[in-house]
Each structure stands twice: as C-alpha cells, then as structure tokens.
Design a protein around this motif. Sequence first.
Motif, short mmCIF file in Angstrom:
data_model
loop_
_atom_site.label_atom_id
_atom_site.label_comp_id
_atom_site.label_asym_id
_atom_site.label_seq_id
_atom_site.Cartn_x
_atom_site.Cartn_y
_atom_site.Cartn_z
N ILE A 1 4.62 10.07 6.82
CA ILE A 1 5.43 9.31 7.77
C ILE A 1 6.85 9.31 7.22
O ILE A 1 7.10 8.85 6.12
CB ILE A 1 4.90 7.87 7.94
N LYS A 2 7.77 9.87 7.97
CA LYS A 2 9.13 10.10 7.47
C LYS A 2 10.13 9.03 7.90
O LYS A 2 11.30 9.13 7.56
CB LYS A 2 9.62 11.47 7.91
N VAL A 3 9.68 8.03 8.68
CA VAL A 3 10.59 6.98 9.15
C VAL A 3 9.97 5.61 8.88
O VAL A 3 8.77 5.49 8.66
CB VAL A 3 10.89 7.13 10.65
N SER A 4 10.81 4.61 8.94
CA SER A 4 10.38 3.22 8.79
C SER A 4 10.92 2.41 9.97
O SER A 4 11.88 2.83 10.63
CB SER A 4 10.92 2.63 7.49
N VAL A 5 10.32 1.25 10.20
CA VAL A 5 10.80 0.36 11.26
C VAL A 5 12.27 0.04 10.99
O VAL A 5 12.66 -0.28 9.88
CB VAL A 5 9.95 -0.93 11.30
#
Length: 71
Positions: free
Chosen positions: A52-56
């Motif tokens: 997963i390459k993004v965060s909230v």
Amino acid sequence: MKEITSSMAGTVLNVLVEQGGEVSVGDTVLMLESMKMEIPVEAETGGKVSEIKVSVGDFVNEGDVLLVIEG
C-alpha cells in the motif's frame, strides 16, 4: 503483479484493505475525495495486496500508484 493507479487527483479519504489481505475484482480498495465528491477505487484484478503506497490524508495525482496486488 498489478498496480492500481489513481484515475484523478485527490486526497486519500480511506484505505479499505490491509497489506497481505485478499481482494477480488471489483472490490472497493480505497476512497478518494476530489472536488468534494467521494470516489471509490476498485480492484481491477484479484489477489493479495502486497504493498500500500498511500496513507489517509495523502494527496495523489492522476496516475500515481496507490497499491500493488499480486495475482
């Protein structure tokens, strides 16, 4: 290995999968917010979420890789 990319610029509103989790074609894996609209991002292939390459709260541009699925 299949990369899921953003179809538009926006902010990551929610990540609905966990690294190592299984997804099926059509599962909603992320929610983006763009122009005050919530945009679901669906898996185009089934398999295991390897990265997963993004965060909230992250801002993404069109074409950015959001997550990687191993099929």
